[in-house]
Design a protein around this motif. Structure first.
Motif: not given
Lengths: 232, 232
Positions: A177, A174, A102-103, A93, A108-109, A105-106
């Motif tokens: 970020m 997160i 990826e950020i 990281l 929205s999850t 992605e995380a």
DNA sequence: CTGGCTCACTGGACTAGCCTCTTAGACAGT
DNA sequence: ACTGTCTAAGAGGCTAGTCCAGTGAGCCAG
């Protein structure tokens, strides 16, 4: 510190010896092929090899302990935690600090789920906080601002309304970020208004206690907001 | 000391001064109503007030920095991070260490997404690792074991196959809490076999590169595994 | 008003030393 | 032979004292 923004100056990050030591120890663990349960060299030994005092090394070990990489045991030594993966994950990281896709992605999850939970669990107070955030953002945009503060408030209010401290903690993890993404997105012309509109949709679904609609609206919102990033 | 809890012995964790200091400073921040950007008292001052040496206090400050609560600036002092929520979240999390429902919630959110991503992105190597994990678990169960090791390997393999370092890090974050759940669940009679069967379903969906089926299978699996917990 | 200087105050790091804890091995006693 | 006890070496925990290096407010000369 204040307006760091994308255009602004970044405060030069002072070097901290212990941070450097963390990196070196992480590298050492990897190069020495240490496995979970193995011991790190003794503090006095390690300190000498790294050319630092024990006090400074102790700080690095505290950092590694908080990061979950090692477990320091009095009288025995610093033993590698059973979950070695974190070491490599953290290293990975650090290397490519901002993998935007990826950020997103995380994000929205997590936020998709948070929106659904908020729709199910929101109290009247939660709803009020969400509305307040909308008002703040509307006012900011009206004043010619980008509305970043209101935007942040809104997402915090959603997170709070979901009443899930574990998910909230993951969001906090997160959040930093995401901040960068947020700033950049709201810098696009016309974007703050679009963003506010999709916020209202999310708020409507939560008010109506419709989890599916809330998730859908949130995912659409994140899609919109992340759009520009991915084109870079 | 005696056998803590139902399963194996836990090593007694000696108290570490810096951990205690972290709690006290967190409490101080709250009680003093400090806001983001505010300064903590000077190290020399704080150390004296808390009755510890500066070196020890320095360790506590490193821990708080790693946790994202403060930002220590040379020549200025320790300033509260712009995101004060983490402080309260961390405190809250420590208090009721294991809110099982919330952990299951977070786990299914993350692992559902990870399963879908794994279905989309898995390489041949990823698939091999997943199959290996299934074999290990099958062998363990055959030997009369609970199959916890294979179970862990399986979930790690799925996480790796998703190729999302950010989500992987979030999983690592809650992995420890999940561990407790895992042990307890697999202790139920007949449960390891059921768990293995649902693992196979997940693996099938990932092999077939069907994200929706993978998510569904994963959610069903977590439902199964978490079932007993909630009845307590 | 500007620029440069100083100085008090902040954290950063080191050293030396003493404490407690852990553990292996010697040494009994059975 | 086995088992329990003791001891000493070596591990980390913590402290006190010292010096170094940034920061920023305030003074003062130009």
């Amino acid at each position: 510190m204040e307006k760091t923004a994308r255009a602004g100056l970044e405060r030069v990050s002072r070097p901290r010896l212990y941070e450097q030591l963390v990196e070196q120890i992480l590298a050492y663990i990897e190069s020495a092929r240490l496995r979970p349960g193995d011991l790190l060299p003794a503090e006095r030994d390690l300190a000498e090899r790294l050319g630092v005092s024990r006090a400074t090394l102790a700080q690095a070990l505290v950092a590694l302990e908080v990061l979950g990489v090692i477990d320091v045991q009095h009288g025995t030594g610093a033993v590698l935690a059973r979950r070695p993966s974190v070491a490599s994950v953290i290293k990975g990281l650090r290397e490519h600090q901002s993998r935007l896709p990826e950020i997103v992605e995380a994000r929205s999850t997590l936020e998709g789920k948070l929106a659904a939970l908020a729709a199910e669990r929101r109290t009247a107070d939660d709803l009020a906080a969400i509305n307040d955030a909308l008002d703040v953002m509307a006012r900011e945009i009206n004043d010619g601002d980008r509305g970043t503060h209101g935007d942040e408030l809104f997402h915090q209010a959603i997170t709070a309304a979901a009443h899930s401290s574990v998910l909230a903690q993951l969001m906090a993890f997160i959040a930093e970020m995401i901040l960068e993404t947020r700033m950049e997105s709201l810098g696009q012309p016309g974007r703050p208004e679009q963003s506010l509109a999709s916020h209202r949709k999310i708020a409507d679904a939560i008010r109506a206690q419709d989890p599916a609609a809330a998730t859908e609206a949130m995912l659409a919102h994140i899609d919109l907001v992340s759009d520009v990033e991915l084109l870079r």
